[in-house]
Design an enzyme around this catalytic site. Sequence first.
Site, PDB file in Angstrom:
ATOM      1  N   HIS A  72      35.858 132.379  20.434  1.00  0.00           N
ATOM      2  CA  HIS A  72      34.612 131.620  20.521  1.00  0.00           C
ATOM      3  C   HIS A  72      34.925 130.141  20.673  1.00  0.00           C
ATOM      4  O   HIS A  72      35.663 129.579  19.867  1.00  0.00           O
ATOM      5  CB  HIS A  72      33.763 131.831  19.255  1.00  0.00           C
ATOM      6  CG  HIS A  72      32.969 133.101  19.288  1.00  0.00           C
ATOM      7  ND1 HIS A  72      31.768 133.236  18.641  1.00  0.00           N
ATOM      8  CD2 HIS A  72      33.197 134.286  19.904  1.00  0.00           C
ATOM      9  CE1 HIS A  72      31.282 134.449  18.853  1.00  0.00           C
ATOM     10  NE2 HIS A  72      32.143 135.112  19.625  1.00  0.00           N
ATOM     11  N   TYR A 200      23.765 129.236  13.511  1.00  0.00           N
ATOM     12  CA  TYR A 200      23.442 128.805  12.143  1.00  0.00           C
ATOM     13  C   TYR A 200      22.045 128.188  12.218  1.00  0.00           C
ATOM     14  O   TYR A 200      21.851 127.166  12.881  1.00  0.00           O
ATOM     15  CB  TYR A 200      24.428 127.746  11.669  1.00  0.00           C
ATOM     16  CG  TYR A 200      25.827 128.232  11.376  1.00  0.00           C
ATOM     17  CD1 TYR A 200      26.758 128.433  12.407  1.00  0.00           C
ATOM     18  CD2 TYR A 200      26.241 128.476  10.070  1.00  0.00           C
ATOM     19  CE1 TYR A 200      28.046 128.871  12.139  1.00  0.00           C
ATOM     20  CE2 TYR A 200      27.538 128.909   9.788  1.00  0.00           C
ATOM     21  CZ  TYR A 200      28.422 129.106  10.837  1.00  0.00           C
ATOM     22  OH  TYR A 200      29.698 129.543  10.564  1.00  0.00           O
ATOM     23  N   PRO A 291      30.276 130.653   1.838  1.00  0.00           N
ATOM     24  CA  PRO A 291      30.713 131.175   3.143  1.00  0.00           C
ATOM     25  C   PRO A 291      30.196 130.406   4.360  1.00  0.00           C
ATOM     26  O   PRO A 291      30.590 130.686   5.478  1.00  0.00           O
ATOM     27  CB  PRO A 291      30.173 132.603   3.141  1.00  0.00           C
ATOM     28  CG  PRO A 291      29.030 132.581   2.188  1.00  0.00           C
ATOM     29  CD  PRO A 291      29.374 131.568   1.151  1.00  0.00           C
ATOM     30  N   LYS A 295      35.407 129.606   5.508  1.00  0.00           N
ATOM     31  CA  LYS A 295      36.730 129.101   5.135  1.00  0.00           C
ATOM     32  C   LYS A 295      37.508 130.012   4.181  1.00  0.00           C
ATOM     33  O   LYS A 295      38.700 129.796   3.979  1.00  0.00           O
ATOM     34  CB  LYS A 295      36.591 127.712   4.479  1.00  0.00           C
ATOM     35  CG  LYS A 295      36.152 126.634   5.447  1.00  0.00           C
ATOM     36  CD  LYS A 295      37.165 126.473   6.561  1.00  0.00           C
ATOM     37  CE  LYS A 295      36.637 125.657   7.721  1.00  0.00           C
ATOM     38  NZ  LYS A 295      37.469 125.809   8.909  1.00  0.00           N
ATOM     39  N   TYR A 383      35.808 123.012  11.497  1.00  0.00           N
ATOM     40  CA  TYR A 383      35.486 124.421  11.712  1.00  0.00           C
ATOM     41  C   TYR A 383      36.661 125.167  12.361  1.00  0.00           C
ATOM     42  O   TYR A 383      37.035 126.254  11.928  1.00  0.00           O
ATOM     43  CB  TYR A 383      34.241 124.545  12.602  1.00  0.00           C
ATOM     44  CG  TYR A 383      33.561 125.897  12.512  1.00  0.00           C
ATOM     45  CD1 TYR A 383      34.058 127.004  13.196  1.00  0.00           C
ATOM     46  CD2 TYR A 383      32.428 126.085  11.730  1.00  0.00           C
ATOM     47  CE1 TYR A 383      33.455 128.242  13.106  1.00  0.00           C
ATOM     48  CE2 TYR A 383      31.797 127.331  11.639  1.00  0.00           C
ATOM     49  CZ  TYR A 383      32.322 128.396  12.331  1.00  0.00           C
ATOM     50  OH  TYR A 383      31.716 129.636  12.232  1.00  0.00           O
TER      51      TYR A 383
HETATM   52  C1  PHB Z   1      30.699 136.417   9.392  1.00  0.00           C
HETATM   53  O1  PHB Z   1      30.798 136.772  10.588  1.00  0.00           O
HETATM   54  O2  PHB Z   1      30.739 137.245   8.442  1.00  0.00           O
HETATM   55  C2  PHB Z   1      30.552 134.956   9.066  1.00  0.00           C
HETATM   56  C3  PHB Z   1      30.660 134.030  10.104  1.00  0.00           C
HETATM   57  C4  PHB Z   1      30.523 132.672   9.822  1.00  0.00           C
HETATM   58  C5  PHB Z   1      30.268 132.265   8.516  1.00  0.00           C
HETATM   59  C6  PHB Z   1      30.172 133.211   7.476  1.00  0.00           C
HETATM   60  C7  PHB Z   1      30.313 134.561   7.759  1.00  0.00           C
HETATM   61  O3  PHB Z   1      30.118 130.943   8.245  1.00  0.00           O
END
Ligand code: PHB
Length: 392
Positions: A72, A200, A291, A295, A383
Amino acid sequence: MRTNVGIVGAGPAGLLLSHLLARAGIDSVVLEARSREYVENRIRAGVLEHPVAQLLADSGVGARMQREGLPHEGVVLRADGVDHRIDFAALTGKHVMVYSQHKVVQDLIAARLAAGGQIVFEAEDVAVHDVETDAPVVTYRHEGQARRLDCAIIAGADGFHGICREAIPAAHRQSFHREYPFGWLGILAEAPPASEELVYASHDRGFALLSMRSPTVSRLYLQCAPDEDLEAWSDARIWDELHLRLGRDGFTLREGPIVQKGITPMRSFVVQPMQRGRLFLLGDAAHIVPPTGAKGLNLAVADVAVLSGALERHFRRGESAGLEAYGATCLRRVWQAQRFSWWMTSLLHRFPAHTPFEREVQRAELAHVFASRAMSTALAEAYVGLPLVMPG
Ligand code: PHB
Ligand code: APR
């Protein structure tokens, strides 16, 4: 039984450490409380930072990740129904790899067993002893028999609820905590992701995240109360709320059978120091992040990179400097990840105690990220991942 490094915990941290030590010719034994089937199917996060994916590939356990993982080059932040893309490739020249943590665990277990590695599953009553001597011991029960593992080093990779952290006397450790007034309700759904990249979403009703595991499996989360009753959330109610929070003109969230659901608590946690005598803590045993910044797994791998290098220099050349500096070296990166995870969480979630002023400041900070290349670059750098071993 005797080994160089006794590793407690067969999560990503313990398994990768055992794998890297084996490549350096250093013997280890992994003791895991759960069954192989349990640890290989524990659904967790799914984003690998650039240096983490690189380390897995370079150390010979990245073949399936490279076949099945999804590179990605950006993520989308959606605020009040308007999208802003953070372009990792343009801002950092790097990308992340979307690949399930449980697959990383499966790949590592397969590699260790194929190499003749020793992983004791369903080890009971694991306890560590004499960590402040040069002959630490791990005791445990297995198949009804009391067992003893004599080691030179003990690696505590047993997660937040493990026993190793407590082996550092309370008087000699300091914990840093932050509890958040919300959790995440997460689902795994047999539904094609409605976006090619992660979304997000910051919404007045609460945060939501669209992630994925494959072109046909979506991973979705929505902010909920920290003590949310999962039974109060029918599949229909979950999808309705996700439509509301992720909705924007021209976007259609696709539904499908929900095959797994659960509630994730949100906390920040660090213990210092991360070592005592011959005991070294790594991964969730030493730190927890909310989460939002993806990280957790990546921080565990960074600890492994530091510890495996220090152990190699110790066993091969008798050097102790790397081991003595282990915790301080890890904590430079841990606190950067803590800051980023706290910031992303504070930026995107609804806080019940927020005043209208604080809500508008949140909106203004998001607008600043979207308008400023410098702010977007700072988010992108954090990130995609800082160097695994950060110089002092
Ligand atoms: C996930 O795909 O489980 C996931 C992705 C990004 C995040 C948290 C969880 O910030
Ligand atoms: N004895 C033996 N094993 C134990 C004990 C014990 N007393 N207590 C816990 N364990 C095992 C757990 O069953 C688990 O398999 O230790 C392992 C710890 O693994 P993780 O919790 O996955 O921690 P870590 O390897 O540090 O990986 C961190 O995992 O939890 C996620 O979000 C976290 O993505 C991050 C990653």
